[in-house]
Structure formats: C-alpha cells, structure tokens
Design an enzyme around this catalytic site. Structure first.
Site, PDB file in Angstrom:
ATOM      1  N   ASN A 139      26.435  44.744  41.793  1.00 29.35           N
ATOM      2  CA  ASN A 139      26.252  43.724  42.839  1.00 29.35           C
ATOM      3  C   ASN A 139      26.867  44.087  44.189  1.00 29.35           C
ATOM      4  O   ASN A 139      26.315  43.745  45.228  1.00 29.35           O
ATOM      5  CB  ASN A 139      26.720  42.347  42.353  1.00 29.35           C
ATOM      6  CG  ASN A 139      28.149  42.340  41.889  1.00 29.35           C
ATOM      7  OD1 ASN A 139      28.772  43.383  41.705  1.00 29.35           O
ATOM      8  ND2 ASN A 139      28.682  41.159  41.692  1.00 29.35           N
TER       9      ASN A 139
ATOM     10  N   GLY B  83      32.801  43.607  35.649  1.00 29.13           N
ATOM     11  CA  GLY B  83      31.507  43.309  35.058  1.00 29.13           C
ATOM     12  C   GLY B  83      31.574  42.025  34.261  1.00 29.13           C
ATOM     13  O   GLY B  83      32.412  41.156  34.512  1.00 29.13           O
ATOM     14  N   SER B  84      30.709  41.935  33.272  1.00 31.01           N
ATOM     15  CA  SER B  84      30.582  40.684  32.524  1.00 31.01           C
ATOM     16  C   SER B  84      31.715  40.534  31.506  1.00 31.01           C
ATOM     17  O   SER B  84      32.337  41.525  31.098  1.00 31.01           O
ATOM     18  CB  SER B  84      29.237  40.657  31.813  1.00 31.01           C
ATOM     19  OG  SER B  84      29.163  41.747  30.921  1.00 31.01           O
TER      20      SER B  84
ATOM     21  N   GLY C 120      33.346  43.438  29.147  1.00 32.93           N
ATOM     22  CA  GLY C 120      34.795  43.565  29.347  1.00 32.93           C
ATOM     23  C   GLY C 120      35.552  43.455  28.026  1.00 32.93           C
ATOM     24  O   GLY C 120      36.496  44.208  27.771  1.00 32.93           O
TER      25      GLY C 120
ATOM     26  N   GLU D 100      38.158  42.666  35.856  1.00 31.23           N
ATOM     27  CA  GLU D 100      37.598  41.765  36.879  1.00 31.23           C
ATOM     28  C   GLU D 100      36.279  41.249  36.321  1.00 31.23           C
ATOM     29  O   GLU D 100      35.293  41.967  36.310  1.00 31.23           O
ATOM     30  CB  GLU D 100      37.358  42.516  38.190  1.00 31.23           C
ATOM     31  CG  GLU D 100      38.604  43.115  38.807  1.00 31.23           C
ATOM     32  CD  GLU D 100      39.575  42.079  39.323  1.00 31.23           C
ATOM     33  OE1 GLU D 100      39.232  40.883  39.362  1.00 31.23           O
ATOM     34  OE2 GLU D 100      40.702  42.467  39.663  1.00 31.23           O
TER      35      GLU D 100
ATOM     36  N   CYS E 127      30.519  37.647  41.894  1.00 28.22           N
ATOM     37  CA  CYS E 127      31.439  37.096  40.879  1.00 28.22           C
ATOM     38  C   CYS E 127      32.169  35.878  41.417  1.00 28.22           C
ATOM     39  O   CYS E 127      32.431  34.931  40.689  1.00 28.22           O
ATOM     40  CB  CYS E 127      32.433  38.160  40.448  1.00 28.22           C
ATOM     41  SG  CYS E 127      33.273  38.909  41.836  1.00 28.22           S
TER      42      CYS E 127
ATOM     43  N   GLU F 160      43.264  43.108  41.983  1.00 25.37           N
ATOM     44  CA  GLU F 160      42.741  44.125  42.881  1.00 25.37           C
ATOM     45  C   GLU F 160      43.081  43.678  44.293  1.00 25.37           C
ATOM     46  O   GLU F 160      43.517  42.549  44.514  1.00 25.37           O
ATOM     47  CB  GLU F 160      41.211  44.203  42.745  1.00 25.37           C
ATOM     48  CG  GLU F 160      40.760  44.490  41.345  1.00 25.37           C
ATOM     49  CD  GLU F 160      40.284  45.908  41.151  1.00 25.37           C
ATOM     50  OE1 GLU F 160      40.904  46.830  41.702  1.00 25.37           O
ATOM     51  OE2 GLU F 160      39.293  46.080  40.448  1.00 25.37           O
TER      52      GLU F 160
HETATM   53  P1  NAP Z   1      27.855  44.423  32.914  1.00 25.30           P
HETATM   54  O1  NAP Z   1      26.556  44.420  32.247  1.00 25.30           O
HETATM   55  O2  NAP Z   1      29.059  44.050  32.143  1.00 25.30           O
HETATM   56  O3  NAP Z   1      28.020  45.905  33.505  1.00 25.30           O
HETATM   57  C1  NAP Z   1      29.155  46.299  34.236  1.00 25.30           C
HETATM   58  C2  NAP Z   1      29.328  47.799  34.108  1.00 25.30           C
HETATM   59  O4  NAP Z   1      29.604  48.118  32.740  1.00 25.30           O
HETATM   60  C3  NAP Z   1      28.094  48.607  34.493  1.00 25.30           C
HETATM   61  O5  NAP Z   1      28.501  49.809  35.120  1.00 25.30           O
HETATM   62  C4  NAP Z   1      27.485  48.927  33.131  1.00 25.30           C
HETATM   63  O6  NAP Z   1      26.664  50.073  33.168  1.00 25.30           O
HETATM   64  C5  NAP Z   1      28.742  49.162  32.334  1.00 25.30           C
HETATM   65  N1  NAP Z   1      28.583  49.120  30.876  1.00 25.30           N
HETATM   66  C6  NAP Z   1      27.564  48.608  30.144  1.00 25.30           C
HETATM   67  N2  NAP Z   1      27.807  48.775  28.830  1.00 25.30           N
HETATM   68  C7  NAP Z   1      28.997  49.403  28.720  1.00 25.30           C
HETATM   69  C8  NAP Z   1      29.797  49.845  27.626  1.00 25.30           C
HETATM   70  N3  NAP Z   1      29.419  49.691  26.351  1.00 25.30           N
HETATM   71  N4  NAP Z   1      30.988  50.438  27.884  1.00 25.30           N
HETATM   72  C9  NAP Z   1      31.409  50.606  29.161  1.00 25.30           C
HETATM   73  N5  NAP Z   1      30.675  50.224  30.243  1.00 25.30           N
HETATM   74  C10 NAP Z   1      29.503  49.627  30.021  1.00 25.30           C
HETATM   75  O7  NAP Z   1      27.882  43.506  34.189  1.00 25.30           O
HETATM   76  P2  NAP Z   1      26.798  43.440  35.332  1.00 25.30           P
HETATM   77  O8  NAP Z   1      25.658  42.660  34.829  1.00 25.30           O
HETATM   78  O9  NAP Z   1      26.563  44.794  35.885  1.00 25.30           O
HETATM   79  O10 NAP Z   1      27.589  42.634  36.461  1.00 25.30           O
HETATM   80  C11 NAP Z   1      27.599  41.269  36.494  1.00 25.30           C
HETATM   81  C12 NAP Z   1      28.904  40.715  36.007  1.00 25.30           C
HETATM   82  O11 NAP Z   1      29.989  41.327  36.684  1.00 25.30           O
HETATM   83  C13 NAP Z   1      29.033  39.234  36.287  1.00 25.30           C
HETATM   84  O12 NAP Z   1      29.571  38.593  35.156  1.00 25.30           O
HETATM   85  C14 NAP Z   1      30.012  39.179  37.455  1.00 25.30           C
HETATM   86  O13 NAP Z   1      30.713  37.996  37.574  1.00 25.30           O
HETATM   87  C15 NAP Z   1      30.890  40.335  37.166  1.00 25.30           C
HETATM   88  N6  NAP Z   1      31.556  40.802  38.386  1.00 25.30           N
HETATM   89  C16 NAP Z   1      32.883  40.554  38.551  1.00 25.30           C
HETATM   90  C17 NAP Z   1      33.523  40.945  39.715  1.00 25.30           C
HETATM   91  C18 NAP Z   1      34.987  40.693  39.895  1.00 25.30           C
HETATM   92  O14 NAP Z   1      35.589  41.335  40.731  1.00 25.30           O
HETATM   93  N7  NAP Z   1      35.587  39.769  39.159  1.00 25.30           N
HETATM   94  C19 NAP Z   1      32.806  41.590  40.707  1.00 25.30           C
HETATM   95  C20 NAP Z   1      31.441  41.822  40.510  1.00 25.30           C
HETATM   96  C21 NAP Z   1      30.833  41.424  39.329  1.00 25.30           C
HETATM   97  P3  NAP Z   1      25.046  49.926  33.255  1.00 25.30           P
HETATM   98  O15 NAP Z   1      24.782  48.933  34.344  1.00 25.30           O
HETATM   99  O16 NAP Z   1      24.604  51.296  33.574  1.00 25.30           O
HETATM  100  O17 NAP Z   1      24.613  49.436  31.913  1.00 25.30           O
END
Ligand code: NAP
Length: 485
Positions: A155, A231-232, A236, A253, A287, A465
């Site tokens: 994002n 990420g999600s 996480g 995060e 997020c 962070e």
């Molecule tokens: P996600 O599906 O959890 O992916 C996040 C990252 O994890 C991506 O680089 C993804 O790679 C990787 N990933 C996927 N499977 C994995 C595994 N088994 N082991 C290690 N890494 C793996 O989240 P998203 O859909 O990209 O992002 C949306 C989420 O992020 C939302 O819940 C949002 O709130 C959260 N977010 C939080 C913050 C914060 O600072 N708190 C900031 C931004 C977003 P691929 O995409 O290549 O599968």
C-alpha cells in the site's frame, strides 16, 4: 500482455541480478489489469544469497568498520538521490499501486525524509553510565542486531521500505527487503539507488517474489537476526510463530479500524475534508485509515450530508492521471470490498453514497470502486469491526463523551484515533481514554509524521516505527561492568 511491460532486476550484494532459476513473474497495473512489469521470481536459493551477502556486509570493514557519521553521510547521499529521482519513483509507485500521482510524489519525498532523519541519528545512538557505587564503572552500548529482514506490504511501498531500512542501517545493521509481489517496483529502485549512493555491497538487498514462496524461508533463515513485518494480522501471526522457532525479535505493524470521533462543536469546515481524506486517501488501503466515523448525534445529518457531497465529486481514474482516487490493488481486494458492502447492507447499514463499481466503461477493466459511506451502522456489525481496507467509511452515532470513548475502544485494533472538537477538555479526556498508538486532535496523520512514534495497541501490533523510538527495534543493549581497585 502490454507490449511495454517494464523489466526489473532484484538487488543482491550490490548487483542487479536475476533469480537463480531464471524465472520471472508478472506485476499487474491495477488501473488496467495489464502487465506492468516483469520481475525475478525469487526462490529460497535467492534468499540464501541475499542473507549471506547481508551477513558478509555486516562483518565487513567497509560497513561494520566505518564510523557512525560515515553511515549518516551515505544515508544523506541516498536521500539526495531519492529527491533527484523523485518524479520517476512517484510515477512507478503510482502505476504499480494505483495511487494518485500527487500522493505518490508525497510518498517519495517522505521516503527521502526518513533517510535524512535517521542520517542525523546515526552518530547519536548513545548508551548510559550507571552509578552502582565506588570502585565500579558501569556503562551501556547500543549495538546493531545484524541482518534485519523487512517484509513490506503493497500500500505504501517506498514509504514503508524507507521507514524500516533507514533506522536499521543508521544503527549499523544490514537489510534484506522483501517487498510485496503486488507492488515491488520502488523498493527495487531504492536498492539500486543505494548502490549509486555508495553503500557497500550487501548492506541493502531487495529480493522480489511471492510471500507464499519465499516469506517463510526468509523469516526462518538462521542468518536473519530480526524481522520488521508490516501487513495483515494473519500473516503477522504466522511470522511471529516462525520467528519464535529461532528466537529472533519481531516488530509488528498490523491492521487498524481507527475511529475518527466528531463532536457537534467541531469546526466542520476543517473536520469534514479531513475525515473524508482519512478514509479515501490511497482508496482506503491505509493501515491508519480513519475507517470508523463516530459522530455526535446532533451533528450526524450535516456531517454525513457533507461527506456525501464530497464523495460524489471525487474523480476516479488511473493514478498516473492524478485523479482524486485510484483503483484497489487487485481484483481480489475489489471483490473483498464489494462483499463487505453487501455484508453491511444485510446487517442493516444504509449506503449513503457509493457502494458499487463506477459505471464508466473506461474504468471497468481496472479494480475501481466508488468512495462509499455506510451510514446507520452499529459498532458490533462486522463492517464496524473488520478491517475492510477499501474506501468504505462506517458511520456510528453517539450521544455523549463516555459513549464515544466506549465505542472507540470496542475494537480489537488500536492503531490511530482522531478527535474533532473545540473543547480542549473533551479532546484531552478522550486522548487519555483511547487505546491507540497515536491520537490526533483536530488533525489526522500530520503529513506522514516521520518524527512521530507509530505503532499499535492490541492487534494492531507492537514495537514502534518512526521517530527516535524506532531505534529500539534495531539495537540491542550491552551492559559493561568494570570493577577497579
Ligand atoms: P499481507 O498479505 O499480510 O502481506 C504483507 C507482506 O507479507 C507482503 O510482502 C507479502 O508478500 C508477505 N507475505 C505473504 N505471505 C507471507 C509469509 N508466509 N511469510 C512472510 N511474508 C509473507 O498484507 P497486505 O495485504 O499486503 O497488506 C495489507 C495489510 O497490511 C492490512 O491489514 C494493513 O492494515 C496492514 N498494514 C499495516 C501497516 C502498519 O504500519 N501498521 C502499514 C501498511 C499496511 P506478497 O504480497 O508477495 O504475498
């Protein structure tokens, strides 16, 4: 496939490289569903290469042996290169993620700002002397952890990569970055710019590929000493379990369902545009989005009416044309948001505006959805509890301060909150009651907030962070106790 698909490498050990298998994968443009770029599809052997390079760099004279001020100078050079290439970076980010170009331009500037901020910190990471009595000298040193792994979502790719890498390298660590396969382009360019800035080989490595194929391997790699995950919640949790196997610290995060609390005495000319921006920026894929509007009943009709008007005026389009709002990142994300709107309707919420894909046939190939306000919601509904991660604002009414505090905290998340009022007593009281990592009063987000500690309460994560607080994640404290005669 678009004839003009771009070709990108990965960055390992100071080199632009392909994956060892030679395989590539397609990165799609969310505004058109066309292939935007082809990138190396990393596999575990590529992760090995990157972690080994980062380990060598950590132990090298060229990195481990240089003065902290020199690390700061390298970081400043990288910041200058980001600014010099900001337009290219912004255009890549806008095409890759779909966000409006002006937002992507801002993201590139914020990325530079992270490197500037932490460049200034590199030579100020100090310890303490601790008085324990005559005949003793006791002092602490903050040492780097080693190789820091960064798993970045799609994002805000350039901002989030810089947010983690800048404090990590300021403290003397080396990094392996795994950007999301959905939007990896600016992370790769950042790795290339680090080479141009003169960072020694292996200090900043960027491995492209799918999380499902290399994510687990990276987290469990014995050469990784720390993980920063953004990420999600579900991914996480998996990362935490994997990291526990070899006992390394993690920085989490995660998601949010942040309340924006609007009292009837608020300045609505100031409040309504900020409330709209807090949810519609980045098409709600933020997020810290203000995705729950808690509005005092007396002001409800006027606030929702003004929000409806704003949403109706918003121009949708490909990010690169700099519209008011771009597409969702993927078809899957679009479907998920549409399903949540249906769930909200079934639960009894009313669609005040939006709620569907736009009619414009030009936009039908991309993953667009209208800015949406779900009115008359109750906080126990799924649309008020789940992170939708799209441009959907859920509106809940309240009658008094205590009710506002209670509803704001009835969430499994606790990332950010906004409070809008002219009454300083209400503002400070709510700021003290709300369980969230950041509370904003009569503002929201403060323009990126590189200097402000950021992170979650509850399922929004842990660790901080940004700001000076981030250094805690990238250093470990050694205490040295000397007894002298
Ligand atoms: P996600 O599906 O959890 O992916 C996040 C990252 O994890 C991506 O680089 C993804 O790679 C990787 N990933 C996927 N499977 C994995 C595994 N088994 N082991 C290690 N890494 C793996 O989240 P998203 O859909 O990209 O992002 C949306 C989420 O992020 C939302 O819940 C949002 O709130 C959260 N977010 C939080 C913050 C914060 O600072 N708190 C900031 C931004 C977003 P691929 O995409 O290549 O599968």
């Amino acid at each position: 496939m678009a004839a003009t698909a771009m070709q990108f490498p990965m960055v390992i050990d100071g080199q632009r490289v392909e994956s060892l298998s030679g395989e590539r994968y397609e990165d799609r443009d969310p505004a058109s569903d066309q292939v935007l770029a082809l990138l190396p599809r990393a596999n575990p052997a590529d992760v090995d290469r990157a972690v080994e390079a980062a380990t060598r760099a950590f132990n090298s004279k060229e990195w481990g042996g240089i003065a902290p001020a020199e690390r700061g100078r390298l970081m400043l050079r990288l910041a200058q290169l980001i600014r010099a290439n900001a337009e290219e970076l912004a255009r890549l980010e806008s095409q890759d993620n779909g966000k409006p170009l002006r937002q992507a331009r801002n993201d590139a500037q914020v990325a530079a700002r992270y490197f500037e901020f932490y460049a200034g910190v590199a030579d100020k990471i100090m310890g303490n002397t601790i008085p324990i009595g005559p005949g003793f000298l006791d002092y602490t040193i903050r040492e780097p952890l080693g190789v820091s792994g960064h798993i970045v979502p799609w994002n805000y790719p350039i901002q989030i990569t810089s947010r983690g890498v800048a404090p990590a390298v300021a403290a003397g660590n080396t990094c392996v970055v795994k950007p999301s396969s959905e939007a990896p382009l600016t992370a790769v360019r950042l790795g290339e710019l680090a080479i141009d800035a003169g960072f020694p080989a292996g200090v900043i490595n960027v491995v492209t590929g799918r999380g499902s194929e290399v994510g687990d391997y990276l987290v469990t790699h014995p050469g990784i000493n720390q993980i920063t995950f953004t990420g999600s919640v579900s991914t996480g949790q998996r990362v935490m379990e994997l990291a526990a196997r070899h006992v390394i610290p993690v920085q989490m995060e995660l998601g949010g369902k942040s309340p924006n609390v609007v009292f009837a005495d608020a300045d609505l000319d100031l409040t309504v545009p900020a409330v709209a921006n807090a949810i519609f920026q980045n098409a709600g894929q933020t997020c810290s989005a203000g995705s729950r509007l808690l509005v005092e009943r007396r002001a409800h009709d006027e606030v929702v009416d003004r929000l409806r008007q704003r949403a109706q005026q918003m121009r949708l389009g490909p990010g690169i044309e700099d519209p008011d709002m771009g597409p969702m990142i993927s078809r899957g994300q679009l479907q998920r948001v549409l399903e949540y709107i249906e769930i909200g309707k079934r639960e009894g919420a009313r669609v005040a505006v939006g709620g569907a894909q736009p009619d414009d046939p030009q936009l039908r190939r991309g993953y667009f959805i209208q800015p949406t306000v779900l009115d008359q919601a109750r906080n126990e509904m799924r649309v008020a509890q789940d992170e939708i991660f799209g441009p959907v604002l859920t509106v809940i009414e309240f009658d008094d301060l205590e009710e506002a505090a209670r509803i704001a905290n009835q969430s499994e998340f606790g990332l950010v909150a906004g409070v809008w009022t002219r009454d300083i007593n209400k503002a400070l009281y709510l700021a003290s009651r709300i369980k969230a990592g950041q509370v904003f009063v009569n503002t929201y987000g403060a323009g990126g907030g590189v200097e402000l500690p950021f992170g979650g309460y509850k399922k929004s994560g842990f660790g901080r962070e940004k700001g000076l607080e981030a250094l805690a994640a990238y250093t470990q404290v050694k205490n040295v106790c000397v007894k002298f005669a």
